[in-house]
Design a protein around this motif. Structure first.
Motif, PDB file in Angstrom:
ATOM      1  N   PRO A  92       0.837  -1.211   0.000  1.00  0.00           N
ATOM      2  CA  PRO A  92       0.000   0.000   0.000  1.00  0.00           C
ATOM      3  C   PRO A  92       0.868   1.256   0.000  1.00  0.00           C
ATOM      4  O   PRO A  92       1.968   1.251   0.565  1.00  0.00           O
ATOM      5  CB  PRO A  92      -0.788  -0.126   1.313  1.00  0.00           C
ATOM      6  CG  PRO A  92      -0.761  -1.583   1.652  1.00  0.00           C
ATOM      7  CD  PRO A  92       0.563  -2.083   1.158  1.00  0.00           C
ATOM      8  N   TYR A  94       0.795   3.963   1.658  1.00  0.00           N
ATOM      9  CA  TYR A  94       1.072   4.521   2.980  1.00  0.00           C
ATOM     10  C   TYR A  94       1.999   3.645   3.810  1.00  0.00           C
ATOM     11  O   TYR A  94       2.530   4.094   4.827  1.00  0.00           O
ATOM     12  CB  TYR A  94      -0.233   4.697   3.761  1.00  0.00           C
ATOM     13  CG  TYR A  94      -0.962   3.391   3.995  1.00  0.00           C
ATOM     14  CD1 TYR A  94      -0.582   2.537   5.022  1.00  0.00           C
ATOM     15  CD2 TYR A  94      -1.997   2.997   3.148  1.00  0.00           C
ATOM     16  CE1 TYR A  94      -1.222   1.314   5.203  1.00  0.00           C
ATOM     17  CE2 TYR A  94      -2.637   1.787   3.326  1.00  0.00           C
ATOM     18  CZ  TYR A  94      -2.245   0.953   4.353  1.00  0.00           C
ATOM     19  OH  TYR A  94      -2.859  -0.260   4.530  1.00  0.00           O
ATOM     20  N   TYR A  95       2.214   2.382   3.405  1.00  0.00           N
ATOM     21  CA  TYR A  95       2.949   1.427   4.246  1.00  0.00           C
ATOM     22  C   TYR A  95       4.405   1.865   4.374  1.00  0.00           C
ATOM     23  O   TYR A  95       5.076   2.181   3.394  1.00  0.00           O
ATOM     24  CB  TYR A  95       2.870   0.024   3.653  1.00  0.00           C
ATOM     25  CG  TYR A  95       3.241  -1.068   4.636  1.00  0.00           C
ATOM     26  CD1 TYR A  95       2.259  -1.708   5.379  1.00  0.00           C
ATOM     27  CD2 TYR A  95       4.559  -1.434   4.832  1.00  0.00           C
ATOM     28  CE1 TYR A  95       2.587  -2.705   6.292  1.00  0.00           C
ATOM     29  CE2 TYR A  95       4.898  -2.419   5.741  1.00  0.00           C
ATOM     30  CZ  TYR A  95       3.914  -3.057   6.466  1.00  0.00           C
ATOM     31  OH  TYR A  95       4.250  -4.039   7.381  1.00  0.00           O
ATOM     32  N   CYS A 127      -4.605  -5.530   4.310  1.00  0.00           N
ATOM     33  CA  CYS A 127      -5.223  -4.291   4.794  1.00  0.00           C
ATOM     34  C   CYS A 127      -4.920  -4.122   6.272  1.00  0.00           C
ATOM     35  O   CYS A 127      -5.037  -5.076   7.045  1.00  0.00           O
ATOM     36  CB  CYS A 127      -6.733  -4.323   4.568  1.00  0.00           C
ATOM     37  SG  CYS A 127      -7.566  -2.797   5.065  1.00  0.00           S
ATOM     38  N   ASP A 157     -10.530   4.925  10.544  1.00  0.00           N
ATOM     39  CA  ASP A 157     -10.183   5.448   9.230  1.00  0.00           C
ATOM     40  C   ASP A 157     -11.313   6.326   8.702  1.00  0.00           C
ATOM     41  O   ASP A 157     -11.097   7.259   7.925  1.00  0.00           O
ATOM     42  CB  ASP A 157      -9.963   4.247   8.299  1.00  0.00           C
ATOM     43  CG  ASP A 157      -9.190   4.604   7.046  1.00  0.00           C
ATOM     44  OD1 ASP A 157      -9.085   5.792   6.750  1.00  0.00           O
ATOM     45  OD2 ASP A 157      -8.685   3.687   6.379  1.00  0.00           O
ATOM     46  N   ASN A 225       1.354   1.278  11.084  1.00  0.00           N
ATOM     47  CA  ASN A 225       0.925   1.404   9.694  1.00  0.00           C
ATOM     48  C   ASN A 225      -0.566   1.677   9.576  1.00  0.00           C
ATOM     49  O   ASN A 225      -1.011   2.320   8.615  1.00  0.00           O
ATOM     50  CB  ASN A 225       1.323   0.158   8.904  1.00  0.00           C
ATOM     51  CG  ASN A 225       2.775   0.200   8.473  1.00  0.00           C
ATOM     52  OD1 ASN A 225       3.197   1.095   7.748  1.00  0.00           O
ATOM     53  ND2 ASN A 225       3.560  -0.757   8.950  1.00  0.00           N
ATOM     54  N   SER A 229      -2.241   4.593   7.539  1.00  0.00           N
ATOM     55  CA  SER A 229      -3.358   4.351   6.630  1.00  0.00           C
ATOM     56  C   SER A 229      -4.486   5.350   6.879  1.00  0.00           C
ATOM     57  O   SER A 229      -5.040   5.937   5.936  1.00  0.00           O
ATOM     58  CB  SER A 229      -3.879   2.917   6.813  1.00  0.00           C
ATOM     59  OG  SER A 229      -5.073   2.715   6.096  1.00  0.00           O
TER      60      SER A 229
END
Length: 377
Positions: A92, A94-95, A127, A157, A225, A229
């Motif tokens: 991902p 953002y990871y 995820c 989120d 993480n 996210s």
């Protein structure tokens, strides 16, 4: 080509190929190890983590171990670029991908996620937040007693918040933190917890620290993480035209520098006091203890063309009782701050980072923060 010596020499030449010049996992230059089963080239630190995955990765030294023809051909036909295409195909945006400067737990869990759990291969559906929410218990350090106690945390989120509760069945959170205002950074040395995470946010225009950890390294990295996210998706909604690169800059960040200095007050007769300093972006915060929940004070480090300066300084004789003699003078539009360091080397380190920050033009957000600081002073 034949002979044991020649195959060893041939293997060493493979690190000059594109993609193999840096460690496959932390990007440290000049790798000296390789995995004969994964076909990747590694630094000594990452090779140690691979060694604990012996059922997956067999590591050997490029200089001290013997290599045969079959192993050479395998490395030659694979390498770091091919491994990245396979094991990092679905990471991902953002990871967090750790570098050689990061702590062990971040690198360890990155390597486990890639090769052991295969979380980022093309077929994966990895995820960090299930249905937009992550719920769990973390051990949080008490603000007053210093004890670590289980606290319930909920990361959303959907509405971009992190909450924590003192009791599992509590209806109201002890704190509600907007993810766009918080920072999370690993602090194993300062916290003396291998899986320690420092969460920093601004409350009533003052910086607040939460120190948490989890006994499971994989779980604390998941929280880290998951925070990234939530921040990423919040920022993408708030700024729909921003590119991923522009948004990633706004996610969690390392502190630029931390350490002890002595600080005096604004009057010549004020005494020097030893304080723990943390430079987070343009906020220079100082604490009585490295694990204090609230800063005793903060100094804004602005842009040099707006009147901010940093220079080595001789501590005037009029200043009393300082034990460290390597002075730093920080000039702002409102005041001159005097700090002292224990050694000349440490003073140079602080000066370099101050001057680097001051050389960078400020953003609109920086000017907003500066205005808040100036109103408080």
């Amino acid at each position: 080509m034949s002979g044991e010596h020649n195959w060893n020499k041939a293997v060493k030449t493979l690190i000059t190929k594109e993609g193999n010049t840096h460690c496959a996992d932390c990007r440290s230059p000049d790798p000296e190890w390789a995995s004969s089963t994964l076909g990747v080239f590694l630094c000594v630190n990452c090779s140690g983590i691979h060694r604990n995955l012996s059922e997956i990765s067999k590591v050997k030294s490029l200089t001290m171990d013997n290599w045969d023809e079959e192993q050479y051909k395998f490395l030659d036909s694979h390498g770091n670029r091919a491994a990245k295409e396979m094991y990092e195909a679905n990471v991902p945006p953002y990871y967090y991908r750790p570098t050689h400067a990061d702590c062990h737990v971040l690198k360890e869990q990155w390597i486990h996620s890639k090769y052991k759990h295969k979380q980022f291969v093309k077929e994966s559906n990895f995820c960090d937040i299930s249905n937009g929410v992550k719920v769990g218990n973390l051990l949080k350090r008490g603000r007053d007693n210093g004890q670590y106690l289980h606290r319930k945390f909920i990361l959303s989120d959907l509405d971009g918040t992190l909450k924590y509760f003192t009791k599992a069945d509590a209806k109201e959170p002890k704190a509600l933190i907007k993810v766009d205002s918080l920072n999370a950074t690993f602090q194993p040395e300062k916290m003396k917890q291998v899986n320690g995470l420092q969460i920093t946010y601004v409350k009533d225009n003052k910086t607040r620290n939460l120190f948490v950890y989890h006994s499971d390294g994989q779980e604390i990295v998941r929280w880290f993480n998951a925070i990234r996210s939530a921040q990423f998706h919040y920022m993408k909604l708030a700024f729909p035209t921003a590119t991923n690169k522009e948004v990633l800059i706004c996610l969690t960040r390392h502190f630029l520098k931390e350490g002890y200095m002595e600080k005096t007050g604004p009057k010549p007769g004020d005494s020097f006091k030893k304080r723990w300093f943390t430079l987070d972006n343009r906020r220079l915060m100082y604490f009585k203890d490295p694990l204090d929940a609230f800063a005793k004070g903060e100094v804004f480090i602005g842009y040099s063309e707006d009147g901010y300066t940093a220079s080595a300084d001789l501590v005037p004789s009029t200043y009393g009782n300082c034990t460290w003699k390597y002075g730093i003078s920080i000039g702002t539009p409102d005041r001159i701050y005097i700090f002292t360091c224990e050694s000349e080397c440490e003073r140079e380190s602080w000066l370099n980072v101050f001057q680097k920050v001051m050389s960078q033009p400020m953003t609109l957000r920086d000017y907003t923060v500066e205005a808040i600081f100036r109103r408080r002073s």
